[in-house]
Design a protein around this motif. Structure first.
Motif: not given
Length: 475
Positions: A64-65, A72-78, A126-128, A467-475
């Motif tokens: 979720l982070m 920074v909406p959506g995938n903006g952090h990455f 953070l929403d539903q 480790t959980e791997g890249s979050k590129g497809d999780a954000a």
């Protein structure tokens, strides 16, 4: 306002410690060898902090982070970090959740602003819909990396046997499908308010930095985030006498490529000489192709294709020594187990040879120095020692403490802990499927299960971080 703490005086990269008024601990370390900087933010929250019926929340929040915050909406952090030439990620373990970026040094301010924005404002985004999206991502991750992978549920099974029902380490960070489904938006909001506060975090910044400027940026972006005083004390992870009261066993028939013998031994908690001695013992016995178990089972007897020991260091509960043997040909697990017990008994009686001790300590020293040689590795270790042991300066004395361990200490650690009555044993037999913990069945290709060299294949990372791997497809 930051209050500086004394810097370490051990030579090499400097360490300075500070604490903001809101409780955020800051560790800065200059290293001008390369023009890069690493930012590593450790939150003192992991799966051990979760309540019954709500397992998996710590790991869910790792995802979720990366889902967006106020600015920074959506995938903006990455996207922003990668556009700046950097790489971000996050991991979750039993004892912490961390987030980190490595990027060109002149982009340090960007990384600090990004981390502060999601610490201070994630709840506004953070929403539903976000929760449901990332819940599905985590559930799919569980299927792909645990339930539908040969030996993939070994971690859950062994941890569940080693730590009793109700123990804070009884469940793994991935959580259960049922608990993930049960998590509500209110649960997620309360979890964030409780644990994602500056006074529950350590920020480490390492690399080609100006400490004064870095601290000014930290104050600018993090200083106005309010602390939170409602964090409950974590439940004790202590086990009476630090050992199991007797052997525990489980046999699994599943669609796996080979028979397997796996075991978890309770070992001393991380942070003391006994833990280091146990680490050396496992290195002699099962780390690499020069180890005793590899030489006996793979080279001499030819009854196994892999044989190794790994260490999952835990600071709040007994650490776990992981045995992982995959059989060769028609060899049975009973034969393998007898040979393992013979080697462990011999080691407990005789201890390591002088050559074995020297080689094991050199191997561990090299691995440690390789990790500290990168700004990302050093930042992570500084944060780890600050969160789990209260002193980031221990980073610079870890090798010295390891090299002080004697052969007799190593022998004693093995004699006390690597015994039948102090282990949970898991055996696998190829055959018709049995339902795993979540009702899914293994059908994929990962044959490693428990990884004993510190990487994450099959869900177990024996250096203590999952480790959980890249979050590129999780954000």
């Amino acid at each position: 306002m930051a209050n500086p703490a004394p810097a370490s005086g051990t030579g090499g990269p400097t360490i300075s410690q500070h604490r903001l008024r809101n409780g955020l601990r800051v560790v800065l370390s200059e290293d001008h060898r390369t023009p890069v900087a690493a930012v590593c933010l450790w939150y003192d929250v992991g799966s051990r902090h979760e309540a019954a019926g709500r397992t998996g929340l710590a790991h869910l929040f790792e995802h979720l982070m990366f889902q967006g915050s106020k600015s920074v909406p959506g995938n903006g952090h990455f996207e922003l970090v990668q556009a700046a030439g950097g790489s971000p990620n996050g991991t979750t373990s039993f004892e912490r959740t961390n987030y980190f970026e490595t990027l060109p040094a002149h982009q340090l301010e960007l990384a600090l602003w990004l981390e502060a924005d999601r610490m201070g404002s994630l709840l506004t985004a953070l929403d539903q819909a976000s929760l449901d999206n990332q819940r599905d991502v985590v559930k799919n991750e569980r299927r792909q990396r645990y339930d539908n992978v040969p030996y993939g549920t070994a971690l859950e099974r062994l941890v569940g046997m080693a730590f009793p029902e109700g123990h804070p380490y009884h469940h793994t960070p991935i959580g259960s499908m049922a608990d993930l489904d049960a998590a509500t938006l209110q649960d997620a909001q309360a979890f964030f308010r409780t644990y994602y506060a500056p006074n529950n975090a350590v920020l480490a910044v390492v690399g080609d930095i100006d400490p004064e400027q870095a601290l000014a940026w930290v104050e600018k972006y993090f200083g106005s985030i309010p602390g939170h005083d409602g964090k409950p004390e974590p439940r004790s992870g202590a086990i009476p006498h630090g050992t199991l009261s007797g052997e525990r066993r489980e046999h699994v028939v599943a669609d796996v490529p080979a028979r397997a013998l796996m075991a978890a031994y309770l070992l001393p908690q991380d942070g003391g000489r006994e833990a280091d001695a146990a680490d050396v013992a496992l290195t002699v016995l099962g780390a690499g192709e020069s180890s005793r178990l590899y030489n006996r089972l793979v080279r001499r007897d030819r009854t196994a294709v892999t044989a190794g020991f790994g260490l999952l260091r835990l600071a709040g509960a007994p650490s776990l020594g992981w045995l992982d043997v995959k059989t060769s040909g028609d060899a049975g697990t009973d034969e393998i187990e007898a040979a393992v017990e013979e080697e462990l008994a011999r080691f407990a009686a005789e201890g390591p040879t002088e050559e074995e001790l020297e080689r094991a300590q050199a191997q561990l020293e090299r691995e440690w120095l390789d990790r500290l040689d990168t700004v990302a590795g050093r930042a992570d270790e500084l944060a780890r020692y600050a969160v789990l042991f209260g002193d980031p300066g221990l980073v610079d004395t870890a090798v010295g403490r390891l090299l002080e361990i004697t052969a007799e200490e190593v022998r004693e650690a093995a004699a006390r802990h690597l015994v039948r009555d102090n282990r949970a044993v898991l055996t696998y037999e190829p055959g018709e499927e049995e339902d795993g913990p979540e009702g899914d069945t293994p059908d994929d290709t990962d044959t490693d299960g428990i990884d004993t060299d510190g990487t994450d294949t099959g869900g177990i990372d024996t250096d203590g971080s999952k480790t959980e791997g890249s979050k590129g497809d999780a954000a």
